[in-house]
Design an enzyme around this catalytic site. Structure first.
Site, PDB file in Angstrom:
ATOM      1  N   GLN A  57       0.857  -1.203   0.000  1.00 47.87           N
ATOM      2  CA  GLN A  57       0.000   0.000   0.000  1.00 47.87           C
ATOM      3  C   GLN A  57       0.889   1.248   0.000  1.00 47.87           C
ATOM      4  O   GLN A  57       2.106   1.147   0.200  1.00 47.87           O
ATOM      5  CB  GLN A  57      -0.888  -0.002   1.257  1.00 47.87           C
ATOM      6  CG  GLN A  57      -0.128  -0.118   2.544  1.00 47.87           C
ATOM      7  CD  GLN A  57      -0.950  -0.766   3.658  1.00 47.87           C
ATOM      8  OE1 GLN A  57      -2.194  -0.710   3.679  1.00 47.87           O
ATOM      9  NE2 GLN A  57      -0.260  -1.397   4.599  1.00 47.87           N
ATOM     10  N   HIS A  83      -8.729   3.215  19.980  1.00 50.97           N
ATOM     11  CA  HIS A  83      -7.869   2.181  20.577  1.00 50.97           C
ATOM     12  C   HIS A  83      -8.385   1.737  21.937  1.00 50.97           C
ATOM     13  O   HIS A  83      -8.341   0.554  22.286  1.00 50.97           O
ATOM     14  CB  HIS A  83      -6.423   2.677  20.656  1.00 50.97           C
ATOM     15  CG  HIS A  83      -5.794   2.829  19.299  1.00 50.97           C
ATOM     16  ND1 HIS A  83      -5.092   3.959  18.919  1.00 50.97           N
ATOM     17  CD2 HIS A  83      -5.806   2.007  18.210  1.00 50.97           C
ATOM     18  CE1 HIS A  83      -4.674   3.808  17.662  1.00 50.97           C
ATOM     19  NE2 HIS A  83      -5.098   2.648  17.207  1.00 50.97           N
ATOM     20  N   ASP A 130       0.095   0.194  13.682  1.00 54.77           N
ATOM     21  CA  ASP A 130       0.510   1.465  14.318  1.00 54.77           C
ATOM     22  C   ASP A 130       0.826   1.261  15.798  1.00 54.77           C
ATOM     23  O   ASP A 130       1.476   2.088  16.422  1.00 54.77           O
ATOM     24  CB  ASP A 130      -0.577   2.517  14.141  1.00 54.77           C
ATOM     25  CG  ASP A 130      -1.938   2.015  14.626  1.00 54.77           C
ATOM     26  OD1 ASP A 130      -2.820   1.823  13.760  1.00 54.77           O
ATOM     27  OD2 ASP A 130      -2.104   1.771  15.838  1.00 54.77           O
ATOM     28  N   GLU A 135       0.691  -8.364  11.454  1.00 53.75           N
ATOM     29  CA  GLU A 135       0.565  -7.197  10.574  1.00 53.75           C
ATOM     30  C   GLU A 135       1.214  -7.568   9.233  1.00 53.75           C
ATOM     31  O   GLU A 135       2.358  -8.047   9.199  1.00 53.75           O
ATOM     32  CB  GLU A 135       1.278  -6.010  11.226  1.00 53.75           C
ATOM     33  CG  GLU A 135       1.605  -4.844  10.292  1.00 53.75           C
ATOM     34  CD  GLU A 135       0.403  -4.228   9.618  1.00 53.75           C
ATOM     35  OE1 GLU A 135      -0.485  -3.732  10.344  1.00 53.75           O
ATOM     36  OE2 GLU A 135       0.349  -4.249   8.374  1.00 53.75           O
ATOM     37  N   ASP A 180      -0.043 -12.286   6.464  1.00 58.50           N
ATOM     38  CA  ASP A 180      -1.471 -12.033   6.221  1.00 58.50           C
ATOM     39  C   ASP A 180      -2.273 -12.662   7.369  1.00 58.50           C
ATOM     40  O   ASP A 180      -2.108 -13.846   7.664  1.00 58.50           O
ATOM     41  CB  ASP A 180      -1.858 -12.686   4.886  1.00 58.50           C
ATOM     42  CG  ASP A 180      -3.317 -12.423   4.518  1.00 58.50           C
ATOM     43  OD1 ASP A 180      -3.602 -12.134   3.345  1.00 58.50           O
ATOM     44  OD2 ASP A 180      -4.178 -12.509   5.429  1.00 58.50           O
ATOM     45  N   GLY A 181      -3.120 -11.864   7.985  1.00 55.23           N
ATOM     46  CA  GLY A 181      -3.864 -12.345   9.155  1.00 55.23           C
ATOM     47  C   GLY A 181      -4.750 -13.539   8.855  1.00 55.23           C
ATOM     48  O   GLY A 181      -4.953 -14.414   9.699  1.00 55.23           O
ATOM     49  N   ASP A 190      -7.978  -5.216  13.919  1.00 56.34           N
ATOM     50  CA  ASP A 190      -7.828  -3.765  13.728  1.00 56.34           C
ATOM     51  C   ASP A 190      -7.308  -3.551  12.310  1.00 56.34           C
ATOM     52  O   ASP A 190      -6.139  -3.220  12.076  1.00 56.34           O
ATOM     53  CB  ASP A 190      -6.837  -3.208  14.767  1.00 56.34           C
ATOM     54  CG  ASP A 190      -6.556  -1.737  14.557  1.00 56.34           C
ATOM     55  OD1 ASP A 190      -5.473  -1.270  14.987  1.00 56.34           O
ATOM     56  OD2 ASP A 190      -7.402  -1.038  13.951  1.00 56.34           O
ATOM     57  N   THR A 207      -7.505  -2.358   8.044  1.00 56.83           N
ATOM     58  CA  THR A 207      -7.932  -1.275   7.167  1.00 56.83           C
ATOM     59  C   THR A 207      -9.302  -1.615   6.587  1.00 56.83           C
ATOM     60  O   THR A 207      -9.839  -2.690   6.853  1.00 56.83           O
ATOM     61  CB  THR A 207      -6.924  -1.112   6.010  1.00 56.83           C
ATOM     62  OG1 THR A 207      -6.526  -2.418   5.563  1.00 56.83           O
ATOM     63  CG2 THR A 207      -5.705  -0.334   6.438  1.00 56.83           C
TER      64      THR A 207
HETATM   65  N1  SAM Z   1      -7.741   1.721  13.096  1.00 54.09           N
HETATM   66  C1  SAM Z   1      -7.660   1.678  11.640  1.00 54.09           C
HETATM   67  C2  SAM Z   1      -9.038   1.534  11.047  1.00 54.09           C
HETATM   68  O1  SAM Z   1      -9.993   1.287  11.795  1.00 54.09           O
HETATM   69  O2  SAM Z   1      -9.156   1.696   9.823  1.00 54.09           O
HETATM   70  C3  SAM Z   1      -6.731   0.568  11.210  1.00 54.09           C
HETATM   71  C4  SAM Z   1      -5.337   0.807  11.659  1.00 54.09           C
HETATM   72  S1  SAM Z   1      -4.080  -0.322  11.300  1.00 54.09           S
HETATM   73  C5  SAM Z   1      -2.917   0.769  10.628  1.00 54.09           C
HETATM   74  C6  SAM Z   1      -4.670  -1.270   9.913  1.00 54.09           C
HETATM   75  C7  SAM Z   1      -3.602  -2.265   9.498  1.00 54.09           C
HETATM   76  O3  SAM Z   1      -4.171  -3.430   8.889  1.00 54.09           O
HETATM   77  C8  SAM Z   1      -2.605  -1.730   8.448  1.00 54.09           C
HETATM   78  O4  SAM Z   1      -1.345  -1.560   9.035  1.00 54.09           O
HETATM   79  C9  SAM Z   1      -2.588  -2.793   7.349  1.00 54.09           C
HETATM   80  O5  SAM Z   1      -1.308  -3.023   6.801  1.00 54.09           O
HETATM   81  C10 SAM Z   1      -3.120  -3.996   8.105  1.00 54.09           C
HETATM   82  N2  SAM Z   1      -3.681  -5.064   7.263  1.00 54.09           N
HETATM   83  C11 SAM Z   1      -4.503  -4.936   6.200  1.00 54.09           C
HETATM   84  N3  SAM Z   1      -4.801  -6.144   5.673  1.00 54.09           N
HETATM   85  C12 SAM Z   1      -4.148  -7.063   6.447  1.00 54.09           C
HETATM   86  C13 SAM Z   1      -4.071  -8.488   6.423  1.00 54.09           C
HETATM   87  N4  SAM Z   1      -4.721  -9.215   5.474  1.00 54.09           N
HETATM   88  N5  SAM Z   1      -3.334  -9.112   7.371  1.00 54.09           N
HETATM   89  C14 SAM Z   1      -2.680  -8.388   8.327  1.00 54.09           C
HETATM   90  N6  SAM Z   1      -2.704  -7.027   8.395  1.00 54.09           N
HETATM   91  C15 SAM Z   1      -3.441  -6.384   7.467  1.00 54.09           C
END
Ligand code: SAM
Length: 286
Positions: free
Chosen positions: A33, A64, A88, A108, A139-140, A157, A159
């Site tokens: 991204q 949070h 974050d 993450e 990947d989660g 948490d 995106t």
């Molecule tokens: N609090 C924010 C919101 O509600 O939109 C989200 C914050 S956090 C930065 C979101 C994180 O999810 C990002 O760092 C992103 O890289 C991560 N992310 C997205 N898809 C993911 C996946 N499939 N596995 C693990 N992490 C993922």
């Protein structure tokens, strides 16, 4: 006349949130991204991923605290916690307030987000050095598919449900979460805005409700998120979240309280209707 710089997030195709920018501190593309950190006049430093506001110094405590303390105080004795996304570090910071938590895993997908937060958002990433924490860059959805009966609380948490995060809102993922939770385990996932993302919220809630014995929606006001009204879906194997079971209450919280915990589950009629009706109404556009 000094030139003004503004950042706008299109929250719907017809509505944007604009913030006046003092300085662009970071802007880079990773394999997953585009990551930006902007210093804004109104909200301080802000993390933006693919043009979408993730967290700002001004209001990050609301989101949070609410995504972490509701499940952590619903579970009677959380020892092992998994965070998916959350690069974050804000959710991890809140989990670290619980002395009884022995193991925290942060899964993450993008190490670039952790690096950016460590460098530019120290108030949010402050707990990423906690010895109880293990950061896994994966990947989660893949991660949970390989875990069994391991966690008391899982917090998603992520995106918005597009691109890399899309799979974190699907039934196979929630089935993996259910399997990765211990008996008595609790899932909380951020499930977007009831005002603009009704269809997604309804679909996600129903998926979680079809897998967990009980599912609940709760709300919080997050000023920099679309519409300012944000939802969280809680799936639980046993305990009800209506009464905080845990008697430990961290000090210094600025949004979460036991009263806010209870009241956040009281839904306005339009949200109750959303969870009840067959087809979610389209977002308002006049
Ligand atoms: N609090 C924010 C919101 O509600 O939109 C989200 C914050 S956090 C930065 C979101 C994180 O999810 C990002 O760092 C992103 O890289 C991560 N992310 C997205 N898809 C993911 C996946 N499939 N596995 C693990 N992490 C993922």
């Amino acid at each position: 006349m000094e030139m003004e710089l503004w950042f706008t997030e299109k929250q719907t195709p017809a509505l944007g949130l604009s913030l006046k920018v003092k300085e662009t501190l970071l802007r880079r593309r990773t394999e997953f991204q585009e990551i930006a950190v902007l210093d804004t006049v109104q909200c301080g430093r802000m993390l933006v991923l693919d043009g979408m506001v993730q967290t700002t110094i001004a209001d990050e405590y609301i989101y949070h605290e609410m995504i972490a303390h509701v499940p952590l105080r619903t579970h009677p004795d959380p020892r092992s916690v998994l965070v998916i996304g959350g690069g974050d570090g804000g959710v991890v910071r809140e989990i670290c307030r619980y002395p009884q938590v022995e193991k925290i895993k942060l899964v993450e997908i993008d190490a670039g987000v952790v690096e950016a937060s460590r460098q530019f958002l120290p108030e949010i990433s402050s707990a990423l050095e906690d010895p109880r924490l293990e950061i896994i860059y994966q990947d989660g959805r893949e991660y949970v598919s390989s875990r069994n009966n391991e966690f008391d609380v899982i917090i998603v948490d992520s995106t918005e449900p597009v691109a890399i995060a899309e799979g974190l809102f699907g039934t196979p993922f929630y089935q993996g979460v259910f399997k990765a939770l211990r008996e008595g385990g609790i899932l909380v996932a951020q499930t977007e805005s009831p005002f603009y993302n009704g269809t997604l919220l309804q679909t996600t809630f129903r998926r979680i409700h079809s897998i967990f014995p009980q599912a609940f929606l709760y709300l919080a006001s997050v000023p920099t998120y679309p519409s300012g009204l944000w939802s969280f879906t809680l799936g639980t194997k046993i305990v009800s979240p209506m009464e905080p079971a845990g008697d430990y209450l961290p000090t210094g919280l600025r949004y979460y309280s036991p009263e806010i915990h209870r009241s956040s589950f009281i839904l306005p009629p339009f949200v109750q209707e959303l969870l009840r009706c067959e087809e979610a109404p389209e977002p308002p556009a006049f």
